[in-house]
Design an enzyme around this catalytic site. Structure first.
Site, PDB file in Angstrom:
ATOM      1  N   CYS A  42       0.838  -1.205   0.000  1.00  0.00           N
ATOM      2  CA  CYS A  42       0.000   0.000   0.000  1.00  0.00           C
ATOM      3  C   CYS A  42       0.875   1.259   0.000  1.00  0.00           C
ATOM      4  CB  CYS A  42      -0.980  -0.029   1.173  1.00  0.00           C
ATOM      5  SG  CYS A  42      -2.404   1.072   0.947  1.00  0.00           S
ATOM      6  N   HIS A  75      -3.704  -5.504   0.756  1.00  0.00           N
ATOM      7  CA  HIS A  75      -3.519  -5.862   2.168  1.00  0.00           C
ATOM      8  C   HIS A  75      -3.965  -7.299   2.387  1.00  0.00           C
ATOM      9  CE1 HIS A  75      -2.561  -1.879   3.743  1.00  0.00           C
ATOM     10  NE2 HIS A  75      -3.550  -1.369   3.044  1.00  0.00           N
TER      11      HIS A  75
END
Length: 523
Positions: free
Chosen positions: A367, A469
């Site tokens: 991310c 994630h």
């Protein structure tokens, strides 16, 4: 940026709800980190196993550990069309929902604050980003949020036999009473009995319980149906005189003592306070280092690796260098990509990372960590703070521009090299482009049916990154990845481990508390 705390905040109008029929009980704490979230999770699983339909609720949470929900409130896009929109809630409430055996909902945690600076946070209302604001503005803004909070509570209660409500921080912060939306004001509005939770491990439990009683108003004291002491170790008989004194000074009965629960470390943590404790992973021959960024987010991405016996995972704290024996550096998510790039440089970690790669070491970015691996991060609109741009680490041939739209997706993916299947989620702002994308790390399949490439990996395979994630929670992928980077994987079934820990937590609550009596106090 939100500057006007009195500006109208719209949330979709709803039909009038019937009066609540479910029972409810609120767990308040004498301070932050006393174990409210885990107690609620344990009670959720215990009462669910007894056949009750149970739901968790927390009006306001402050955490950069969040989860994507399957439901949403309508969002109006720039063309004025109503679009479906995934939501997000605090990780703790997602875990509590899992303990109940249900999908997480935006109504379980209607207000989520995600700290971006030392003074300000992103404000998420029912899964939708309202903007960012400083703490002083937010406190003036909270009365505007209260109708949505109460509405969400009633929506959760309409689906349940029992709602377990978690307070925030300490309910005795009386200087914040006027702007309270999550402790005693909420308890008064929706008529909640309150159980007070104290933490003996940090010391001062007697003063915390008695002091809370002294600071509550008379009507607030009357709402408290008793107290529980958490994290006890040792001979209980030595503490019994303290409990007698607590009851004598407050009039509140003791509802039990929860002994220390070792398996708590096997469950996802609520926020970065958990990183201040000793690392869960101490052994293993594969050394993984993670710089502890100032605005680290969704750091539970690392939990599956920490659970592997062959992995020595360590968080590198400010003031420390990244150890030279590191095999893999992982750059985690962050709520402030440019700010934490500054942190990397201030700590000298950028130099450590560059040296690590030159010597053949591996780097993974997740991310915001993926964005940092590129050449530059631009924020012309000031999404994360002051407008401007910050040079990245230059390890991937990519550029990122921050945008106001937030990507919230549950997804399935395949790693391009191993073919391993992956489930995970995206939760980020910003769009990444550049030649590096021509060699993607993953192939995504979204719930909508869209298939696309995701992430990037260098030709030598040493540097990789993606927005996904939860990637290491996939057992087959994790085993393949560990073998690829020189580690030794175990037969760990990570999701089954979480389920076992939740069952053990429920057993722990059953063994230490009278759950029949506690249930009788809910109304």
């Amino acid at each position: 940026m939100i500057n006007d705390p009195e500006a109208a905040i719209d949330f979709p109008s709803r039909p009038e709800l019937a009066p609540r029929r479910s029972r409810a009980l609120m767990i308040q704490g004498t301070s932050s980190d006393v174990g409210k979230s885990l107690l609620v999770a344990g009670l959720c699983r215990a009462y669910t196993r007894r056949g009750l339909t149970v739901r968790p609720f927390k009006a306001q949470n402050m955490s950069n550990n969040a989860a994507v929900t399957s439901d949403c409130d309508p969002e109006i896009n720039q063309q004025g069309e109503t679009q479906p929109h995934r939501g997000e809630i605090g990780r703790a409430q997602a875990l509590q929902a899992r303990a109940c055996g249900v999908a997480p909902s935006i109504h379980m945690n209607p207000v989520l604050l995600k700290p971006q600076t030392t003074a300000g946070s992103q404000v998420v209302l029912r899964g939708r980003v309202l903007g960012t604001c400083r703490a002083k503005v937010y406190h003036k803004m909270k009365p505007q949020l209260l109708p949505a909070v109460v509405d969400s509570f009633h929506r959760v209660a309409a689906q349940a036999d029992l709602v377990l409500v978690e307070g925030a921080g300490s309910g005795a912060e009386v200087y914040l009473r006027k702007s309270d939306i999550t402790n005693m004001k909420l308890a008064n509005l929706v008529d909640l009995p309150v159980v007070l939770l104290g933490d003996i491990d940090r010391g001062g439990a007697l003063a915390a319980i008695v002091g809370t009683h002294a600071l509550y108003e008379a009507d607030e004291r009357a709402r408290v149906v008793g107290y529980i002491i958490n994290k006890f170790r040792g001979d209980l008989s030595l503490f019994e005189p303290a409990m007698e004194l607590m009851t004598e000074r407050t009039g509140w009965p003791s509802l039990g003592v929860l002994r220390w629960f070792d398996a708590a470390a096997q469950l996802p943590a609520e926020d970065s306070l958990a990183l201040e404790r000793p690392a869960m992973s101490q052994g293993g021959s594969l050394n993984i280092s993670i710089p502890q960024l100032s605005r680290v987010a969704n750091f539970d991405d690392m939990d599956p690796l920490a659970a592997e016996p062959g992995v020595h995972l360590r968080w590198v704290k400010p003031g420390q260098s990244i150890p030279r024996d590191t095999d893999v550096i992982i750059l985690p998510g962050s709520k402030s990509t440019r700010g934490d790039l500054d942190t990397l440089r201030r700590e000298g970690w950028d130099i450590d990372i560059q040296s690590h790669v030159r010597q053949g070491g591996r780097v993974v970015g997740l991310c915001a960590g993926y964005q940092m691996l590129g050449k530059v991060i631009r924020d012309p609109s000031g999404i994360e703070g002051e407008p401007g741009e910050t040079p990245g680490l230059g390890l991937l041939d990519l550029e990122t521009e921050m945008t106001p739209d937030k990507q919230l997706l549950e997804l399935h993916a395949t790693e391009t090299f191993s073919g391993c299947s992956i489930t995970g989620y995206e939760m980020h702002m910003g769009r990444t482009q550049g030649p590096g994308l021509e060699k993607p790390w993953l192939r995504l399949s979204e719930a909508s049916g869209t298939v696309r490439d995701e992430g990037a990996i260098t030709a030598d395979g040493l540097v990789s990154g993606a927005y996904v994630h939860g990637i290491f929670g996939n057992d087959d992928f994790r085993r393949h990845w560990l073998a690829q980077v020189g580690g030794k994987a175990s037969d760990l079934a990570y999701e089954a481990r979480i389920e076992a820990a939740l069952d053990a937590l429920a057993d722990h609550c059953e063994a230490n508390l009278d759950l029949d009596s506690l249930l009788s106090l809910a109304r």
